[in-house]
Structures are given as C-alpha cells and as structure tokens.
Motif scaffolding. Structure first.
Motif, PDB file in Angstrom:
ATOM      1  N   ILE A  71       0.802  -1.228  -0.119  1.00  0.00           N
ATOM      2  CA  ILE A  71       0.006  -0.123  -0.046  1.00  0.00           C
ATOM      3  C   ILE A  71       0.826   1.028  -0.021  1.00  0.00           C
ATOM      4  CG2 ILE A  71      -2.091  -1.213   1.170  1.00  0.00           C
ATOM      5  CD1 ILE A  71      -1.108   0.619   3.665  1.00  0.00           C
ATOM      6  N   ALA A 112       2.992   2.359   2.393  1.00  0.00           N
ATOM      7  CA  ALA A 112       2.962   3.070   3.489  1.00  0.00           C
ATOM      8  C   ALA A 112       3.902   2.596   4.787  1.00  0.00           C
ATOM      9  CB  ALA A 112       1.661   2.852   4.370  1.00  0.00           C
ATOM     10  N   LEU A 167      -6.852   6.805   7.982  1.00  0.00           N
ATOM     11  CA  LEU A 167      -6.563   6.576   6.358  1.00  0.00           C
ATOM     12  C   LEU A 167      -7.447   7.384   5.528  1.00  0.00           C
ATOM     13  CD1 LEU A 167      -6.003   2.770   6.734  1.00  0.00           C
ATOM     14  CD2 LEU A 167      -4.105   4.243   6.327  1.00  0.00           C
ATOM     15  N   ASP A 183      -8.993   7.006  -0.414  1.00  0.00           N
ATOM     16  CA  ASP A 183      -8.234   6.301  -1.587  1.00  0.00           C
ATOM     17  C   ASP A 183      -7.577   5.137  -0.735  1.00  0.00           C
ATOM     18  OD1 ASP A 183      -9.378   7.953  -3.190  1.00  0.00           O
ATOM     19  OD2 ASP A 183      -7.408   9.442  -3.271  1.00  0.00           O
ATOM     20  N   LYS A 184      -6.526   5.351   0.121  1.00  0.00           N
ATOM     21  CA  LYS A 184      -5.917   4.170   0.841  1.00  0.00           C
ATOM     22  C   LYS A 184      -6.747   3.133   1.146  1.00  0.00           C
ATOM     23  CE  LYS A 184      -2.137   4.681   1.041  1.00  0.00           C
ATOM     24  NZ  LYS A 184      -1.138   4.415   0.027  1.00  0.00           N
ATOM     25  N   GLU A 237      -7.704   1.046  -1.895  1.00  0.00           N
ATOM     26  CA  GLU A 237      -6.710   0.560  -2.537  1.00  0.00           C
ATOM     27  C   GLU A 237      -6.663  -0.926  -1.620  1.00  0.00           C
ATOM     28  OE1 GLU A 237      -1.781   0.905  -2.992  1.00  0.00           O
ATOM     29  OE2 GLU A 237      -3.126   2.506  -2.053  1.00  0.00           O
TER      30      GLU A 237
END
Length: 131
Positions: free
Chosen positions: A25, A27, A41, A44-45, A48
């Motif tokens: 991801i 991160a 978060l 969008d994250k 995903e």
C-alpha cells in the motif's frame, strides 16, 4: 478498535506479513504504531487496501459489523469461476461475436468491390479524357 488496529488483526489472522502489507500500500510501518495508529486513513488508501485484499470485509473494517473475512471470497477476473450458466453465457456471447465478425467481413468485401469499381471507373474516365 481503530481501522488500523483492525488491519493489524487481519494481517495476523491471515498470516500475512506487516512488511509485505506496508509495501503493497506504499505506507511506512510507523503509520501503524504509537499515536499514528489512531490517525485516519484516506478514502483512497482504504479503497486500495480493500482492492488488494478482497477477502477483507469492508463492513467489518469500516463499521465493525459482521465477520472479518468475506465468505466465500469474491472472485476476480483471474479467478473466474466456471459454472454452467457462465459457460452458456460465454458461448452465446461468442456466437453473437462470430455472427458480427461474419457480417463485418461481408461488409468489407462489399466495400472493397465498390472501391475497386470506383477506381476502375476513374481510370477509364481519365484515359478517355486524355486525348
């Protein structure tokens, strides 16, 4: 339990490594430790994560409702489940496409003939006017 804490539980339960998850991801591990664990978060994250991990239930992750894992996990294009209905549907689509291809081939032949006739006529007219 925060969403990030739920994700850590999910990783532990499914045997996935945190390092692989963070990498997938994009991160840093620090985003899931200490006080950063309580930060939100982005949408969008989250999208995903739910796309990359389709067995993770969005209801459980976002709302704490239901089971953590989807049962059965949804299939993706690469995991197409062949059933009799799916196969019959595919056969019908292929049949329709074959008919359309045949029709398009016939149209190409007709247009090619018309173009050739036009070219022949133009050549004949040009020769007749030459002299």
């Amino acid at each position: 339990m925060t969403i990030k804490e739920k994700i850590l539980v999910y990783l532990e339960t499914t045997g996935r490594t945190k390092a692989d998850f963070y990498k997938s991801i994009g991160a840093a591990s620090s985003n899931f430790k200490g006080s950063a664990k309580f930060s939100a978060l982005s949408s969008d994250k989250l999208a995903e994560i739910l796309t990359l991990y389709p067995d993770l239930s969005p209801d459980w992750l976002l709302n704490g409702v239901g089971e953590m894992l989807r049962t059965p996990p949804p299939h993706t294009d690469s995991e197409y489940v062949a059933t009799e209905d799916n196969l019959l549907s595919a056969i019908n689509i292929i049949r329709q496409q074959a008919e359309e291809i045949g029709s398009l081939k016939q149209r190409i032949q007709d247009l090619t003939r018309r173009l050739q006739k036009s070219a022949d006529a133009a050549s004949t007219n040009h020769t007749a006017n030459a002299g």
